[in-house]
Structure formats: C-alpha cells, structure tokens
Design an enzyme around this catalytic site. Structure first.
Site, short mmCIF file in Angstrom:
data_model
loop_
_atom_site.label_atom_id
_atom_site.label_comp_id
_atom_site.label_asym_id
_atom_site.label_seq_id
_atom_site.Cartn_x
_atom_site.Cartn_y
_atom_site.Cartn_z
N SER A 96 0.92 -1.33 -0.37
CA SER A 96 -0.50 0.17 -0.15
C SER A 96 0.70 1.20 -0.07
O SER A 96 1.93 0.92 0.15
CB SER A 96 -0.52 -0.06 1.24
OG SER A 96 -1.94 1.00 0.99
N CYS A 97 0.42 2.37 -1.27
CA CYS A 97 0.73 3.71 -0.63
C CYS A 97 0.35 4.34 -0.88
O CYS A 97 -1.85 4.18 -1.06
CB CYS A 97 2.31 3.60 -1.61
SG CYS A 97 1.63 3.31 -3.79
N ASP A 98 0.21 5.37 -0.63
CA ASP A 98 -0.44 6.70 -1.35
C ASP A 98 -2.14 6.72 -2.23
O ASP A 98 -3.36 6.57 -2.39
CB ASP A 98 -0.35 8.27 -0.82
CG ASP A 98 0.57 8.92 0.31
OD1 ASP A 98 -0.45 8.89 0.58
OD2 ASP A 98 1.55 8.95 0.22
N ILE A 100 -3.65 3.22 0.36
CA ILE A 100 -3.89 3.12 2.01
C ILE A 100 -5.27 3.19 2.61
O ILE A 100 -5.40 2.49 2.99
CB ILE A 100 -2.92 3.95 2.58
CG1 ILE A 100 -1.61 3.75 2.79
CG2 ILE A 100 -3.50 4.29 4.11
CD1 ILE A 100 -1.05 4.25 3.73
#
Length: 486
Positions: A404-406, A437
């Site tokens: 997960s990232c932005d 996220i």
C-alpha cells in the site's frame, strides 16, 4: 537554530504541504481513473470524429462527463474525510455544484465533496453521545438529508458559479499560452515538480479538469500529455544504459521497461537524484516534446493513467498516432542527448542507486530529512519497534499480502510485482496485490508499506500484520517474508 536551518525548514514545510495537498487531490481522482478512461474510449469511438461514429452511443458522452465523473470525485473526496456517510453528503453537495454550472465541475467536486463531509463530520462529533437510544437511525438519516440539501442549495447558488468563473480564467490562461506558443514553458515547472512529487497538485488540480473540458469540445486535448509524457524519463534512462556506471547502468535497462511500458515514472526519479543536474535533461525533453505535440496537433481523449506508451496508444484519437509518437520520440531523443552530454562531461563517480532511491522515498513521504545520519542510525530501531507493535501472523494464516502507498499504483505496484515473483519462484500460494492506503481490504493478512505510512495503514487495517520497509524496489524484508512462508 540558524537562519539557514530556519529557511530550509520553511521550504521543506511548504513543499511537504504542497505534496500532501497534491496527494489529497490525487486521492479523489485516481480511484476513479477507470471511469475517466471509459468516458475517453466512448468519446474516441463514437463521437462524430471517432473511429466508429454512432449518434446513439455518443449520447453517453455528455452525461458521463457532466454528472458521473464529478459525482464520483465528490463521493470519493467525501469518503476520504468521513467515510461512506461523508461520501453521500459530499455527492449531494456536488450535484448542486453541477447544476449551478454549464461546464464539467471537476474542480467544484474537489471542493464540495470534502467540504460537505467535513461539515457532517463536525455535526456528528457535536451530537455524539447526546442522542437518545432508539433514535440514532432517525437522527443520522435526517441530519444527512437536511444538511446535504442545504449544502446542495448553497453549492447551486454560490460555489458552482464561483468555480465556473475560476475555471474560465484558468482555461483562458492556458488557451492564451497555447495561442502564443508558450505552452511548452509549463514543463519548466512540471519536470522538476515530478521529481519532487509536486506534480499531482498541478496535474489533477488544474490540467485534467481543463483538458477534459477541451476534450469534450474538440475530441482531444494536448494538456493530458504535459505531465504524463514518458519521453523525458525514457531518454534519461537510456543515457544511463550507455554512459552510466555501476549499479545505475546495470539496472537502467529494466527501469526502461517499467517506465516506458508500465508507465511507472517514479522508477527514473532516483537516477535524477543521483545526479541532480540531469533535471536539465528532463526539462529539455519535456519542452521539446510539448512543442512537438503542439506543432503536430497531438492530443489524447482522456487522462492516461499510468503514463505508459500503451495507455497513450489506447487513448490516441483516430489519425493522431504519428503526432503522438513524434512528440514522445522527440522528448526521448532530446533528453537522451542532454543527459548523455552531462554524464560524459560531468565528474564521474560510482553512483549509489539504493541511496538515491531511499532519498526519493523520504522526499515523497515527509520532505527532506533534516539529519540523514540520525535517520540512518535509527532505521534498525524503527524496524524493531514496528515488529514489536505489530501482530505476527502464523504461516497458515497468511492468504493475502497487500502493498500500500498513497495512490496505490506506482510504488506499491512495483513492490507487489517484485514480491509476487519471489513467491512464485518458491511455489508459495499467497495472493499479493496493491492498493491505496484508504482502500486496504479488511481481509488483508499482511500489509507492507513505506515506514512513514505504517501508522496510517494500521488505522485502516488494525487486525493485519504490518511490515515497514525503506525501499519498495529492494528490501531485505521481502526475502525474510518469503523464507517465513516457505
């Protein structure tokens, strides 16, 4: 603290603030890119100048751009602030903005959705614990309906016309630059902004709404190509293939494939951070590519996401392939020549790609690190703290791993791909995927994030095991996790 330190912190704080703003805008648009692409493909295929003109099917174009896309943005922005309840009220206020304007209200939706959700969130907090038992549903439903209705009226009478005026001014400014032949100069801002992760504020906040309005009228827009052109990055990576040294040279060919065909532009940012002067090559390529697009009349029918040559090919209108390819090729050639010159004539030393990649992640997540030495000394302690505070799943309980990232695309997609290959090589039957996220599924068993984002990920998926890493491209935690699950 010295004046120099204060100045540095002030600049860093401003940049981080703009980064966060850009990510927030991106968070409203990126989850809905499928809808944008669907609209773009329908436009390219069925409008009067499309591949297969069809007046009946072309009736989908106007309602999608006027109602569907802004409502999706408003709903998504609302959910980001206050969950589904915020999304519903955000969509109600967004319809007021839409009706109060004659143009596609992307900017209005970006304002109305989060604003409405923030207002209903404040209301919910004010009445929390004060509602008599048995009346919760009544109060919740009618408060959302009443507040949403009032906000829709306010948006209709005030916000819609105001945003339409702002959009008209911005469109006129962009059109003025195009008429004067100065649009390529915008790349003087865009290319450095990409490397500093400030591009989303420009791309999703200004260019995409204006470009979509142009595409509705003209069937295409060159503004979609200003930030997403893969040519400048391709040229820089090719220069490293021939004139780089050490790990930078050996890793550049793989980065070319990921960047040009996968559309993940983040892959070339560390190569510029290793030799910051190469930003001149990116700027030169961007300016040359945009100038070529304008001279040849190039444009796309929708926003390409990710910025891959494949996405460019799918979203190029009928008769526009030569112009599109010319702009990408010119950008790549110019950036390659400038980068090659800088690499050959500059002071040569062994580049440290991993160090540059770590710098990139730090910049992306929290701005420049005030003291790199302290950060390096504390890295192991941070890992230990994360491990101690996170649930460790048993081997038999791990069925789904989520990166997960932005935005849930660039960094996390690369990490998921790398780990997926390692899992497959060892015959481990575990699903590996990537998300933003805010969209981490509740059935995720292991969540992997960049270390500065782990706390946010824990709040979304508190029952998962959380693993913090420094670099999505190369991390010892991958091998440790594979060994654990064998």
């Amino acid at each position: 603290m010295s004046n120099l330190d204060q100045t540095s912190n002030s600049k860093g704080g401003l940049r981080v603030g703009v980064q966060r703003f850009g990510r927030f805008l991106s968070g409203m648009v990126m989850p809905n890119m499928g809808a944008f692409i669907a609209w773009g493909l329908i436009t390219a295929l069925f409008i009067e100048k499309g591949w297969f003109p069809n007046a009946d099917l072309a009736l989908l174009v106007d309602p999608m751009i006027k109602y569907l896309l802004p409502l999706l943005i408003g709903y998504t922005g609302g959910t980001m602030v206050h969950g589904q309840r915020g999304g519903v009220v955000g969509a109600i206020m967004t319809i007021g903005v839409i009706v109060g304007s004659d143009i596609p209200m992307f900017l209005g939706a970006m304002i109305a959705g989060p604003l409405a959700a923030w207002i209903i969130k404040k209301f919910d907090k004010a009445v929390e614990g004060k509602i008599k038992a048995g009346f919760e549903m009544l109060v919740n439903n009618f408060s959302a309906g009443i507040i949403g209705g009032i906000l829709a009226i306010i948006a209709l009478l005030g916000i819609g016309p105001a945003v339409e005026g702002i959009s008209t001014v911005l469109s006129a400014g962009v059109q003025g630059l195009m008429n004067l032949g100065l649009l390529p100069l915008v790349n003087l801002i865009i290319e450095p902004g990409k490397v500093l992760f400030l591009n989303n504020a420009i791309n999703h906040g200004i260019l995409t709404p204006i470009a979509t309005d142009q595409a509705r009228e003209l069937g295409q827009s060159v503004l979609y190509m200003l930030e997403s052109n893969p040519g400048p990055g391709l040229g820089i990576l090719l220069a490293y293939c021939f004139f780089g040294r050490g790990t930078a040279r050996s890793s550049a060919p793989g980065a070319v494939i990921i960047h040009f065909f996968g559309g993940i532009h983040e892959i070339y940012f560390p190569y510029i951070l290793m030799r910051p002067i190469l930003i001149l090559a990116a700027i030169a390529g961007g300016v040359a590519g945009t100038a070529t697009f304008m001279l040849t009349g190039a444009g796309l029918v929708s926003a390409p996401s990710p910025g891959s040559i494949i996405a460019y090919s799918l979203l190029t209108p009928k008769g526009g392939y030569l112009a599109m390819l010319a702009g990408v090729a010119v950008a790549a050639i110019v950036s390659f020549l400038v980068a090659a010159l800088l690499l050959k004539t500059g002071k040569q030393k062994e580049e440290d790609l991993e160090s540059a990649a770590n710098r990139m992640k730090d910049m992306k997540s929290q701005g420049n690190t005030a003291n790199a030495a302290i950060t390096a000394d504390n890295r192991e302690a941070d890992r230990a703290a994360d491990l101690a505070s996170s649930t460790v799943k048993a081997k038999t309980d791990v069925k789904k791993i989520v990166f997960s990232c932005d935005a849930g695309m660039g960094s996390s997609a690369m990490g998921a791909s790398i780990l997926r290959k390692k899992m497959k090589a060892e015959g481990i039957d575990v699903a590996v995927t990537n998300t933003a996220i805010s969209d981490i599924p509740q059935d995720a068993d292991v969540v992997i994030t960049q270390k500065t984002l782990t706390d946010r990920a824990r709040s979304v998926a508190p029952n998962a095991e959380h693993i913090s890493i420094d670099n999505f491209l190369k991390s010892p935690e991958y091998d440790a996790l594979v060994e654990r699950l064998k």
